[in-house]
Design a protein around this motif. Sequence first.
Motif, PDB file in Angstrom:
ATOM      1  N   LEU A 123       0.216   5.737   6.046  1.00 36.72           N
ATOM      2  CA  LEU A 123       0.120   4.295   6.315  1.00 36.72           C
ATOM      3  C   LEU A 123       0.259   3.981   7.795  1.00 36.72           C
ATOM      4  CD1 LEU A 123       1.853   2.182   3.546  1.00 36.72           C
ATOM      5  CD2 LEU A 123      -0.563   2.408   4.113  1.00 36.72           C
ATOM      6  N   GLY A 124       1.100   4.748   8.480  1.00 37.68           N
ATOM      7  CA  GLY A 124       1.189   4.566   9.928  1.00 37.68           C
ATOM      8  C   GLY A 124      -0.159   4.847  10.575  1.00 37.68           C
ATOM      9  N   ALA A 153      -6.409   0.387  11.875  1.00 38.07           N
ATOM     10  CA  ALA A 153      -6.673  -1.048  11.732  1.00 38.07           C
ATOM     11  C   ALA A 153      -6.636  -1.748  13.093  1.00 38.07           C
ATOM     12  CB  ALA A 153      -5.655  -1.675  10.783  1.00 38.07           C
ATOM     13  N   SER A 180      -2.983   4.569   9.120  1.00 40.06           N
ATOM     14  CA  SER A 180      -3.855   3.478   8.696  1.00 40.06           C
ATOM     15  C   SER A 180      -3.684   2.254   9.600  1.00 40.06           C
ATOM     16  CB  SER A 180      -3.522   3.129   7.234  1.00 40.06           C
ATOM     17  OG  SER A 180      -4.336   2.095   6.770  1.00 40.06           O
ATOM     18  N   VAL A 181      -2.446   1.973   9.981  1.00 40.88           N
ATOM     19  CA  VAL A 181      -2.179   0.845  10.891  1.00 40.88           C
ATOM     20  C   VAL A 181      -2.854   1.086  12.241  1.00 40.88           C
ATOM     21  CG1 VAL A 181      -0.364  -0.259  12.262  1.00 40.88           C
ATOM     22  CG2 VAL A 181      -0.064   0.040   9.789  1.00 40.88           C
ATOM     23  N   LEU A 182      -2.750   2.315  12.748  1.00 40.02           N
ATOM     24  CA  LEU A 182      -3.415   2.614  14.024  1.00 40.02           C
ATOM     25  C   LEU A 182      -4.925   2.401  13.911  1.00 40.02           C
ATOM     26  CD1 LEU A 182      -1.592   5.814  15.377  1.00 40.02           C
ATOM     27  CD2 LEU A 182      -1.130   3.408  15.882  1.00 40.02           C
ATOM     28  N   ASP A 217      -4.210  -4.750   6.680  1.00 41.67           N
ATOM     29  CA  ASP A 217      -4.192  -3.331   6.322  1.00 41.67           C
ATOM     30  C   ASP A 217      -3.070  -3.015   5.333  1.00 41.67           C
ATOM     31  OD1 ASP A 217      -5.281  -0.631   6.868  1.00 41.67           O
ATOM     32  OD2 ASP A 217      -3.215  -0.254   7.491  1.00 41.67           O
ATOM     33  N   GLU A 238       4.109  12.677  11.092  1.00 43.51           N
ATOM     34  CA  GLU A 238       5.212  11.952  11.723  1.00 43.51           C
ATOM     35  C   GLU A 238       5.207  10.472  11.352  1.00 43.51           C
ATOM     36  OE1 GLU A 238       5.843  13.065  15.692  1.00 43.51           O
ATOM     37  OE2 GLU A 238       7.069  11.331  16.201  1.00 43.51           O
ATOM     38  N   ILE A 239       4.051   9.858  11.325  1.00 40.70           N
ATOM     39  CA  ILE A 239       4.003   8.410  11.067  1.00 40.70           C
ATOM     40  C   ILE A 239       3.484   8.095   9.671  1.00 40.70           C
ATOM     41  CG2 ILE A 239       3.719   7.882  13.521  1.00 40.70           C
ATOM     42  CD1 ILE A 239       0.754   7.307  12.981  1.00 40.70           C
ATOM     43  N   ALA A 262      -4.787  -8.078  11.659  1.00 44.38           N
ATOM     44  CA  ALA A 262      -5.362  -6.784  11.259  1.00 44.38           C
ATOM     45  C   ALA A 262      -4.318  -5.894  10.589  1.00 44.38           C
ATOM     46  CB  ALA A 262      -5.964  -6.086  12.474  1.00 44.38           C
ATOM     47  N   ARG A 316       0.806  -1.218   0.000  1.00 39.87           N
ATOM     48  CA  ARG A 316       0.000   0.000   0.000  1.00 39.87           C
ATOM     49  C   ARG A 316       0.841   1.272   0.000  1.00 39.87           C
ATOM     50  NH1 ARG A 316      -3.912   0.587   4.368  1.00 39.87           N
ATOM     51  NH2 ARG A 316      -4.371   2.494   3.216  1.00 39.87           N
ATOM     52  N   VAL A 343       6.329   3.352   4.250  1.00 36.27           N
ATOM     53  CA  VAL A 343       6.302   3.762   5.657  1.00 36.27           C
ATOM     54  C   VAL A 343       7.704   4.240   6.022  1.00 36.27           C
ATOM     55  CG1 VAL A 343       5.902   3.053   8.042  1.00 36.27           C
ATOM     56  CG2 VAL A 343       4.557   2.021   6.208  1.00 36.27           C
ATOM     57  N   ARG A 344       7.785   5.411   6.614  1.00 42.81           N
ATOM     58  CA  ARG A 344       9.059   5.944   7.125  1.00 42.81           C
ATOM     59  C   ARG A 344       8.861   6.272   8.581  1.00 42.81           C
ATOM     60  NH1 ARG A 344      13.296   8.502   4.038  1.00 42.81           N
ATOM     61  NH2 ARG A 344      12.750   8.524   1.817  1.00 42.81           N
ATOM     62  N   LEU A 345       9.689   5.736   9.416  1.00 41.74           N
ATOM     63  CA  LEU A 345       9.555   5.961  10.855  1.00 41.74           C
ATOM     64  C   LEU A 345      10.910   6.343  11.438  1.00 41.74           C
ATOM     65  CD1 LEU A 345       7.354   2.838  11.605  1.00 41.74           C
ATOM     66  CD2 LEU A 345       6.567   5.211  11.614  1.00 41.74           C
ATOM     67  N   LEU A 347       5.644   2.474  16.366  1.00 38.78           N
ATOM     68  CA  LEU A 347       5.397   1.620  15.195  1.00 38.78           C
ATOM     69  C   LEU A 347       6.680   0.986  14.661  1.00 38.78           C
ATOM     70  CD1 LEU A 347       2.678   3.726  13.331  1.00 38.78           C
ATOM     71  CD2 LEU A 347       2.363   1.763  14.853  1.00 38.78           C
TER      72      LEU A 347
END
Lengths: 527, 527
Positions: free
Chosen positions: B502-503, B509, B505-507, A513, B498-499, A509, A238, A241-243, A255
Amino acid sequence: MTGLTEQVEMHPQRWGDPAAATDLPDSARGLIELAFGLSETPALDEVAVPPSAIPDELLDPLRGVLGEEHVLLDDGTRRLRTRGKSTPDLLRARAGDLSDAPDAVVRPGSHDDVAAVLAWAVEHHVAVVPFGGGTCVTGGLAARRDGFAGLVSLDLVRMKRLVSVDHESMTAVLEPGLRGPEAEALLAAEGVLLGHYPQSFEFATIGGFAATRSSGQSSAGYGRFDALVVGLRVATPRGEVRLGSAPANAAGPDLRQLFLGSEGAFGVITDVTVRVRPLPDVQAYEGWRWESFAAGADAMRTLAQAGMLPTVLRLSDEAETAINLARPDEIGGASSGGCLMITGYEGTPAAVEAKRAAVTELLTGLGGAPVGEAAGEAWAHGRFHAPYLRDSLLDVGVLVETLETATFWSHREALYTGVKTALEQALGEGTLVLCHISHVYETGCSLYFTVATKGAAEPLPQWLAAKAAANDAIVAAGATITHHHAVGTDHKPWLVHEIGELGASVLRAVKADLDPTGVLNPGVLVP
Amino acid sequence: MTGLTEQVEMHPQRWGDPAAATDLPDSARGLIELAFGLSETPALDEVAVPPSAIPDELLDPLRGVLGEEHVLLDDGTRRLRTRGKSTPDLLRARAGDLSDAPDAVVRPGSHDDVAAVLAWAVEHHVAVVPFGGGTCVTGGLAARRDGFAGLVSLDLVRMKRLVSVDHESMTAVLEPGLRGPEAEALLAAEGVLLGHYPQSFEFATIGGFAATRSSGQSSAGYGRFDALVVGLRVATPRGEVRLGSAPANAAGPDLRQLFLGSEGAFGVITDVTVRVRPLPDVQAYEGWRWESFAAGADAMRTLAQAGMLPTVLRLSDEAETAINLARPDEIGGASSGGCLMITGYEGTPAAVEAKRAAVTELLTGLGGAPVGEAAGEAWAHGRFHAPYLRDSLLDVGVLVETLETATFWSHREALYTGVKTALEQALGEGTLVLCHISHVYETGCSLYFTVATKGAAEPLPQWLAAKAAANDAIVAAGATITHHHAVGTDHKPWLVHEIGELGASVLRAVKADLDPTGVLNPGVLVP
């Protein structure tokens, strides 16, 4: 072997660099014959891989993106990207079974390339197995392929850059395909060190360390790999993701800790920002002898809880110590008996001297007897060699495997006894179960078991039954199913006992996602 | 004030224990008048809370489970469970707005009670706001109520047990409703210490520390709260989650780190297993003076990267140092100028002496000038007092608030300048922006800003505009929107920067999986 980049590749049925493999020393042969008998197994034939089942034209879009030379279907390349290096993996390969071979090997050169492969995989419903060093010992490369148009190995072998070093923050950005020594060589040119040395160090990769929450032999000093990571970039079906906005934050759940340990099931890690340290001026290793495993473990606990951990700290139980002592060339001629502890110190001369003096005083006070640097040097010399020895033992019909777990200090003894008993009962008389504490924390430690027994006519079911018994014992003790080898497919049935039905539900989940069509490493990790 | 258990409750419009509040000292009044003018604000009236909107009979099942006395609808109780203690929260309350008051306060006494409340909430579609100490400064208690049959505050005030102490593993299991001093008192009776001292220590709770990833003033020595947690039990609308099989593991993603920082949106934390330490014999604090903020910050970085952190380490910038120096009674009469650093040491006499000697040598070598223990003692004496001072300043028309962020060392200066400039520009001439480094890591540090300016006729929009400008500057610098105060509702618009999408979106989910009907703290944290 067409088209692989220049790196030593492991034999499909053995560990490591073929040039580094050694026969059993004669002294060891005698001992092994005494313990298990010797049954020379047949020489290893080159095993055929199943023909690629993916329609060739399906790969054309990838050829356009990656280049012809990075979309490979030849048997040799596919053979080298089949499964990992657990004993079951080797036994299957030795028995002529490479049925898990990927249909193709694709080699992206960048984050965008990885993203393109994932988009293609989603479009054509092709399963994707991210591949780093291929050293997995938990079946993490044996993805499910039913229902998919094919299965490709996404080989990160081209992504080997040191992207940047921040000398002020002491961080570095590394690409996932760098093997341990390659990463350290690039960092050393910048005067810094990662300090992550799992037994698989010579072949395992940065991406794999992150995806499996690896822990290394110097993690007492440098920290587990997950503790070294301050940032991640991940390609998912999808998107990106950068963290990693800061060393730590309170911006909701961390995360990063969801992608660390995600084993390729949530996305492909395309770069990792890690802590680095100054290159150590001094590396010193030495041995200590303890009256018992319990006494040595208590000393480790005391060190950890006093905040006085050396860089390396491990402790063999009585059985493992005795086996090491049977090879006196490797332990520096230390006097026999008791339990051998290895301590190692790395850093500046002043820091090493201070730490070593403090640790020495404490260990001496607790009843440890120093056995000198030779024992430490022998350990350091052989620290990556055990998997080669396993091949040699498998060659003579001895079944050998390792497994590991971790628990809190107050549960250590029950866990130790439980797992040891389960393995001995499952494998029968004459089974050798060795153990060492490989990692320590303030609140607990890991236990790393090595098992050797006479191989049955069918060694694979023999081991799988024993491993299941050990896993059941681990779960019964309330310990973790794996301290540093990940879940893969092998540990998956036991994961739900550790994280619960709801923990499993959360993993599903997140998976749904980020990877709604389920193309990423299907069947791995997520219950 | 019917039926609350025996603990000091905070005034709805002020911080802390009403008995501990102090007027501005006359010396400070003069200074403040000079800087901002004084505009005596009207005395605070008791603010009416909206009538409870929940049908009384809806609560009957809960009365059956919890007991009549733990289902409360009276105005006094509801008033005390309204919002948190940010300056906007206080300004709203001072302006007579307690519109976020819960319709009822329910007080479960156990994990099973919490589970029963959640089941009831799901059945009747009632929003649930977990409530610990009520010290939140990011709007985490101001949940959305539209579409719900009502909103209840789930007050953990009855869950105050020390469940167990494992002296060998040095862990303890604590219930979530324990305030900081209560937890420490129970642990001290067992000879151990948690060591977590945020400024809100006297009122904030164990559950809140976990749910918000709190960090304390001694985190350099004892670690952030998330680093102290080895296990968790969580009640969710779908059932129980129990995590913590070992200090660390490789059994997939670390799900503990998903519930830490979950701010009541994924579940209610019903117990927390934390690391503990021996009670320290010695506590010593002292001050150091540095030529500049940059010089002091570099010294902190050197300490962190050398693995030589004291228990407490903080550094005020020039402006914050000057303000402190204007109150010489609080800094021990240190000579003026430069930047004040506080170092603190806790532990055994030998450990403190060794660490202190090493740190002293290093800091001296880097150009730090010791200013003695009086400065350290003054800091320690006033360490929890600043929020009372804020009330006194609000009383005289000065707008005061704090905010914090964190970044890597190489970005520190840009972040500092960016946030300071944004605040000064937003609030105009005469605004005082003070900063200190409140926490350090090997790879970076936090920046904690205190802002004071002349309050406008409408101070709330005045502050919200300034805070938005600061948040934008934080995002522009690539730093974290919050180092230790969580997301709540106030930071939520910036979290996605910050996240990433997609971050977020994960939260969503995870939230949808654990709380499918969305009753838990709706509108908080999850973008």
